[in-house]
Design a protein around this motif. Structure first.
Motif, PDB file in Angstrom:
ATOM      1  N   GLN A 113       1.687   1.091   2.258  1.00 60.03           N
ATOM      2  CA  GLN A 113       3.142   0.596   2.971  1.00 60.03           C
ATOM      3  C   GLN A 113       3.685  -0.571   2.342  1.00 60.03           C
ATOM      4  O   GLN A 113       4.717  -0.654   2.581  1.00 60.03           O
ATOM      5  N   LYS A 114       3.362  -0.513   1.285  1.00 62.91           N
ATOM      6  CA  LYS A 114       4.154  -1.747  -0.454  1.00 62.91           C
ATOM      7  C   LYS A 114       3.444  -2.988   0.783  1.00 62.91           C
ATOM      8  O   LYS A 114       5.058  -3.698   0.223  1.00 62.91           O
ATOM      9  N   ASP A 115       2.629  -3.615   1.068  1.00 65.67           N
ATOM     10  CA  ASP A 115       2.830  -4.722   1.432  1.00 65.67           C
ATOM     11  C   ASP A 115       2.734  -5.289   0.626  1.00 65.67           C
ATOM     12  O   ASP A 115       2.285  -5.273  -0.106  1.00 65.67           O
TER      13      ASP A 115
END
Length: 140
Positions: A113-115
């Motif tokens: 999710q590329k948090d």
């Protein structure tokens, strides 16, 4: 009624101001309970307060351009002074200054999710607070 905006916190770790990376701060004062139950026929536990304690949990952003300015100050196993002002460092506002033993400072998990990657820092009070906002400590 005035409410806390919650976006003006002042946070300094080991003399390095880290406001720009602040995401979350949770300071938890507590006291150890001591069982003082005694006597023949006692039917209920009796307790008194023992030693006070304070723990802190901080979440800081992982800033790739500024990481070297603060990462060595959050290393596990060291005792650092942390100053926290929930309403900034303005005169008359709550202030807490205490040495904490850094228990961990792990970067968050990265995933698909590329948090945003952040540091979640936990510490335990290593000495009594020099300024205790829970006892009326404020900025002068």
């Amino acid at each position: 009624m005035a409410i806390l905006a919650d976006n003006n916190a002042y946070l300094k770790i080991d003399n390095v101001v880290v406001n720009a990376y602040f995401k979350r701060v949770r300071i938890e004062p507590s006291a150890v309970e001591i069982d003082v139950t005694g006597g023949s026929g006692a039917t209920d536990v009796q307790r008194v307060a023992g030693l006070n304690d304070t723990s802190i949990t901080i979440t800081l952003q992982y800033d790739t351009t500024s990481l070297q300015s603060y990462v060595q100050h959050i290393a596990r196993g060291q005792v650092v002074e942390i100053e926290y002002g929930p309403e900034s460092n303005v005169s008359g506002k709550p202030r807490h200054v205490q040495s904490f033993l850094i228990m961990s400072a792990a970067p968050s998990e990265q995933n698909v999710q590329k948090d945003e990657v952040v540091f979640e820092i936990q510490g335990s009070g290593a000495a009594a607070a020099s300024v205790d906002m829970f006892a009326g400590g404020v900025y002068s």
